[in-house]
Design an enzyme around this catalytic site. Structure first.
Site, PDB file in Angstrom:
ATOM      1  N   GLU A   1     -47.364   5.805  -7.864  1.00 16.74           N
ATOM      2  CA  GLU A   1     -46.706   6.588  -8.915  1.00 16.74           C
ATOM      3  C   GLU A   1     -46.364   5.713 -10.120  1.00 16.74           C
ATOM      4  O   GLU A   1     -45.840   4.610  -9.964  1.00 16.74           O
ATOM      5  CB  GLU A   1     -45.412   7.211  -8.374  1.00 16.74           C
TER       6      GLU A   1
ATOM      7  N   ARG B   1     -48.027   8.083   2.347  1.00 16.75           N
ATOM      8  CA  ARG B   1     -48.199   9.292   3.169  1.00 16.75           C
ATOM      9  C   ARG B   1     -49.032  10.301   2.387  1.00 16.75           C
ATOM     10  O   ARG B   1     -49.321  10.083   1.211  1.00 16.75           O
ATOM     11  CB  ARG B   1     -46.822   9.919   3.423  1.00 16.75           C
TER      12      ARG B   1
HETATM   13  P1  ADP Z   1     -44.254  14.245  -2.926  1.00 15.88           P
HETATM   14  O1  ADP Z   1     -44.179  12.959  -3.671  1.00 15.88           O
HETATM   15  O2  ADP Z   1     -45.116  14.284  -1.736  1.00 15.88           O
HETATM   16  O3  ADP Z   1     -44.396  15.383  -3.823  1.00 15.88           O
HETATM   17  P2  ADP Z   1     -41.498  14.764  -2.602  1.00 15.88           P
HETATM   18  O4  ADP Z   1     -40.787  13.643  -3.278  1.00 15.88           O
HETATM   19  O5  ADP Z   1     -41.479  16.087  -3.202  1.00 15.88           O
HETATM   20  O6  ADP Z   1     -42.922  14.279  -2.240  1.00 15.88           O
HETATM   21  O7  ADP Z   1     -40.969  14.833  -1.116  1.00 15.88           O
HETATM   22  C1  ADP Z   1     -41.667  15.567  -0.141  1.00 15.88           C
HETATM   23  C2  ADP Z   1     -40.718  15.967   0.905  1.00 15.88           C
HETATM   24  O8  ADP Z   1     -40.265  14.832   1.603  1.00 15.88           O
HETATM   25  C3  ADP Z   1     -39.504  16.659   0.391  1.00 15.88           C
HETATM   26  O9  ADP Z   1     -39.145  17.618   1.322  1.00 15.88           O
HETATM   27  C4  ADP Z   1     -38.465  15.542   0.303  1.00 15.88           C
HETATM   28  O10 ADP Z   1     -37.179  16.067   0.446  1.00 15.88           O
HETATM   29  C5  ADP Z   1     -38.867  14.687   1.471  1.00 15.88           C
HETATM   30  N1  ADP Z   1     -38.643  13.245   1.273  1.00 15.88           N
HETATM   31  C6  ADP Z   1     -39.350  12.406   0.493  1.00 15.88           C
HETATM   32  N2  ADP Z   1     -38.921  11.146   0.608  1.00 15.88           N
HETATM   33  C7  ADP Z   1     -37.909  11.165   1.497  1.00 15.88           C
HETATM   34  C8  ADP Z   1     -37.050  10.153   2.062  1.00 15.88           C
HETATM   35  N3  ADP Z   1     -37.129   8.875   1.751  1.00 15.88           N
HETATM   36  N4  ADP Z   1     -36.114  10.567   2.925  1.00 15.88           N
HETATM   37  C9  ADP Z   1     -36.015  11.846   3.259  1.00 15.88           C
HETATM   38  N5  ADP Z   1     -36.797  12.830   2.793  1.00 15.88           N
HETATM   39  C10 ADP Z   1     -37.723  12.505   1.919  1.00 15.88           C
HETATM   40  P1  ADP Z   2     -38.457   9.155  -5.490  1.00 11.43           P
HETATM   41  O1  ADP Z   2     -38.637   8.149  -4.410  1.00 11.43           O
HETATM   42  O2  ADP Z   2     -37.231   9.952  -5.335  1.00 11.43           O
HETATM   43  O3  ADP Z   2     -39.687   9.949  -5.712  1.00 11.43           O
HETATM   44  P2  ADP Z   2     -39.135   7.703  -7.957  1.00 11.43           P
HETATM   45  O4  ADP Z   2     -38.844   6.273  -8.198  1.00 11.43           O
HETATM   46  O5  ADP Z   2     -40.536   8.080  -7.681  1.00 11.43           O
HETATM   47  O6  ADP Z   2     -38.202   8.245  -6.798  1.00 11.43           O
HETATM   48  O7  ADP Z   2     -38.614   8.517  -9.215  1.00 11.43           O
HETATM   49  C1  ADP Z   2     -38.532   9.923  -9.208  1.00 11.43           C
HETATM   50  C2  ADP Z   2     -38.535  10.443 -10.649  1.00 11.43           C
HETATM   51  O8  ADP Z   2     -37.454   9.903 -11.407  1.00 11.43           O
HETATM   52  C3  ADP Z   2     -39.765  10.082 -11.448  1.00 11.43           C
HETATM   53  O9  ADP Z   2     -40.814  10.975 -11.217  1.00 11.43           O
HETATM   54  C4  ADP Z   2     -39.257  10.124 -12.878  1.00 11.43           C
HETATM   55  O10 ADP Z   2     -39.249  11.433 -13.399  1.00 11.43           O
HETATM   56  C5  ADP Z   2     -37.827   9.656 -12.748  1.00 11.43           C
HETATM   57  N1  ADP Z   2     -37.711   8.216 -13.033  1.00 11.43           N
HETATM   58  C6  ADP Z   2     -37.831   7.203 -12.153  1.00 11.43           C
HETATM   59  N2  ADP Z   2     -37.666   6.005 -12.752  1.00 11.43           N
HETATM   60  C7  ADP Z   2     -37.417   6.248 -14.052  1.00 11.43           C
HETATM   61  C8  ADP Z   2     -37.148   5.432 -15.206  1.00 11.43           C
HETATM   62  N3  ADP Z   2     -37.079   4.105 -15.125  1.00 11.43           N
HETATM   63  N4  ADP Z   2     -36.943   6.050 -16.400  1.00 11.43           N
HETATM   64  C9  ADP Z   2     -37.000   7.400 -16.493  1.00 11.43           C
HETATM   65  N5  ADP Z   2     -37.232   8.215 -15.457  1.00 11.43           N
HETATM   66  C10 ADP Z   2     -37.442   7.670 -14.242  1.00 11.43           C
HETATM   67 MG    MG Z   3     -41.515   9.225  -6.300  1.00 12.69          MG
END
Ligand code: ADP
Ligand code: ADP
Ligand code: MG
Length: 447
Positions: free
Chosen positions: A277, A295
């Site tokens: 990402e 995953r």
């Molecule tokens: P994707 O990147 O596959 O679109 P999402 O961020 O939408 O994934 O998460 C997919 C599902 O997994 C959601 O139901 C989210 O709540 C769950 N999920 C993702 N990461 C975690 C985590 N570290 N712990 C618990 N649930 C998670």
């Molecule tokens: P998660 O594990 O919950 O998916 P991510 O690190 O992928 O967490 O971040 C989730 C979302 O948060 C990103 O898709 C983006 O929209 C926002 N985000 C993350 N990092 C930044 C950043 N440094 N500045 C602005 N937005 C961010």
């Molecule tokens: Mg993410």
């Protein structure tokens, strides 16, 4: 060559059915597991065998490693597919599977460990020459040093939990006076939610798109990319609608992202499906690594519809040790794809809105795929994620895809429940969405 005879699916909902479908096409038997709340779920009915693994609460069922492994042993399953969420990125579970001589369908344990931690994966990405945002290591610094570092970085900044996921464990800071207090609260929340209180801070990018690259790799050193997905439409850091190709990045940037992702996957000897990402900074036309998801992802059908490859079948085959037959040059991308995540939620508060579905009609026709698990008479449980269906729409162009998506949403009927279908309509009819002039703040600022 080893081939799985029977796969246990350690998940529920639409992804359990999605996995089951690939297994069936590959001639593999399936075992469904379910909590007492999911007794009447479709994934249980469609599987060859099923085992109840505990009560409704996820911690006691879908996260109950021993119950799941016992179910695999009793049924003689030789592999476990974890889907997404739940145990999908849990290296402890992968290790337990190995101990029981059951294949965990996912990357090797070293990859799970290295990439499961946002700080660790950032370091690896930086070493692999993948652009990253420089972090402040909160847990290693005194309060004074944190304050000083944040002032140097410049507000706004984002505090993130190293083990966070699903949009949780993150907080934007605009006011320096709130920094230390928020860190304390986030540490506690993170410890409770992820069992780890490690935080870091990075620069908040104000005008970003979320663009990610799908990776497919085998155990024999072949690493392919399957194009990108643009997941900029989010609410509270959670994805709502995804599309491919990304309508904003240049072909040059796209190629650079593909190359960076492949480089990173090679560095960690990645050997499954995974997603790298990135944040794409619209102001500077630069991209930065955010995290790698080790995953299958919710939005994987967007990629499947664009390149005609069954990602879950490939994931299962490479887990069994098969060599990828595909070559990068054979992967061709067609048209435009949009996925709408349909959630059972209140349109005003966007809080989950579970309950009985009194009537369900799914859309169809040309260019429509629906991955769901609900039916008329199904009771959406309050215990799990509120996503009930994914509508995936494909057409020659983005414009036609938007028109088709609106048509599909008009056909969709989910009676008895509140959903976000109207929100999707609003997004797709929005001028800024059509003109593609938006960033990750679209829903709060422009819709
Ligand atoms: P994707 O990147 O596959 O679109 P999402 O961020 O939408 O994934 O998460 C997919 C599902 O997994 C959601 O139901 C989210 O709540 C769950 N999920 C993702 N990461 C975690 C985590 N570290 N712990 C618990 N649930 C998670
Ligand atoms: P998660 O594990 O919950 O998916 P991510 O690190 O992928 O967490 O971040 C989730 C979302 O948060 C990103 O898709 C983006 O929209 C926002 N985000 C993350 N990092 C930044 C950043 N440094 N500045 C602005 N937005 C961010
Ligand atoms: Mg993410």
């Amino acid at each position: 060559m080893k081939k799985f005879k029977k796969v246990l699916i350690a998940n529920r909902g639409e992804i359990a059915i999605r996995i089951l479908r690939s297994c069936r096409e590959l001639g593999i038997e399936t075992v469904a597991v379910y909590s007492t709340a999911d007794e009447n779920s479709l994934h249980v009915k469609l599987a060859d065998e099923s085992v109840c693994i505990g009560p409704a609460k996820s911690a006691l069922s879908y996260l109950n490693m021993h119950a799941i492994l016992s179910a695999a042993e009793i049924t003689g399953a030789d592999a476990i597919h974890p889907g997404y969420g739940f145990l999908s990125e849990n290296d402890e579970f992968a290790k337990l599977c190995e101990k029981c001589s059951i294949t965990f369908i996912g990357p090797n344990i070293d990859c799970l460990q290295a990439m499961g931690d946002k700080i660790e994966s950032k370091k690896i990405a930086k070493n692999a020459d993948v652009p990253t945002l420089e972090p402040i290591y909160v847990n290693e610094l005194t309060d004074e040093k944190i304050l000083k570092a944040v002032k140097e970085m410049g507000l706004p900044v984002l505090i993130k939990a190293s083990s966070g996921g699903g949009g949780r464990g993150m907080k934007r800071i605009d006011d320096i006076d709130k920094l230390l207090n928020t860190i304390e609260v986030l540490k506690q929340e993170s410890q409770l939610a992820f069992g780890d209180d490690t935080l870091f801070i990075e620069k908040y990018i104000s005008n970003p798109r979320h663009v990610e690259v799908q990776i497919l790799a085998d155990k024999h050193g072949k690493v392919l990319h399957l194009g990108e997905r643009d997941c900029t439409i989010q609410r509270r850091f959670q994805k709502i609608l995804e599309e491919s190709p990304s309508p904003v990045i240049s072909d040059k940037t796209r190629e650079e992202m593909f190359e960076a992702s492949i480089r990173l996957a090679r560095t960690v000897k990645y050997d499954s499906v995974g997603t790298v990402e990135y944040l794409y900074d619209l102001d500077e036309a630069k991209f930065y690594f955010m995290e790698m998801n080790t995953r299958i992802q919710v939005e994987h059908p967007v990629t499947e519809q664009r390149c005609g490859i069954d990602l879950i079948s490939e994931q299962i085959k490479v887990a069994a040790g098969e060599k990828l037959e595909l070559e990068q040059k054979d992967i061709v991308f067609r048209g435009h794809v949009i996925e709408c995540r349909i959630n059972a939620e209140d349109p005003v508060t966007s809080m989950p809105s579970p309950g009985l579905i009194t009537h369900y009609h799914r859309p169809g026709g040309i260019g429509i795929r629906v991955d769901d698990f609900i039916y008329t008479g199904y009771n959406v449980s309050p215990h799990y994620d509120s996503m009930i269906s994914k509508i995936i729409i494909f057409a020659d162009t983005r414009e036609k895809c938007i028109a088709r998506a609106l048509r599909a949403l008009d056909e969709t009927v989910v009676g008895g429940l509140k959903t976000n279908i109207d929100l999707h309509r609003k997004i797709l009819k929005n001028k800024h969405f059509a003109e593609n002039s938006f960033n990750t703040n679209f829903l709060s600022e422009k819709c």
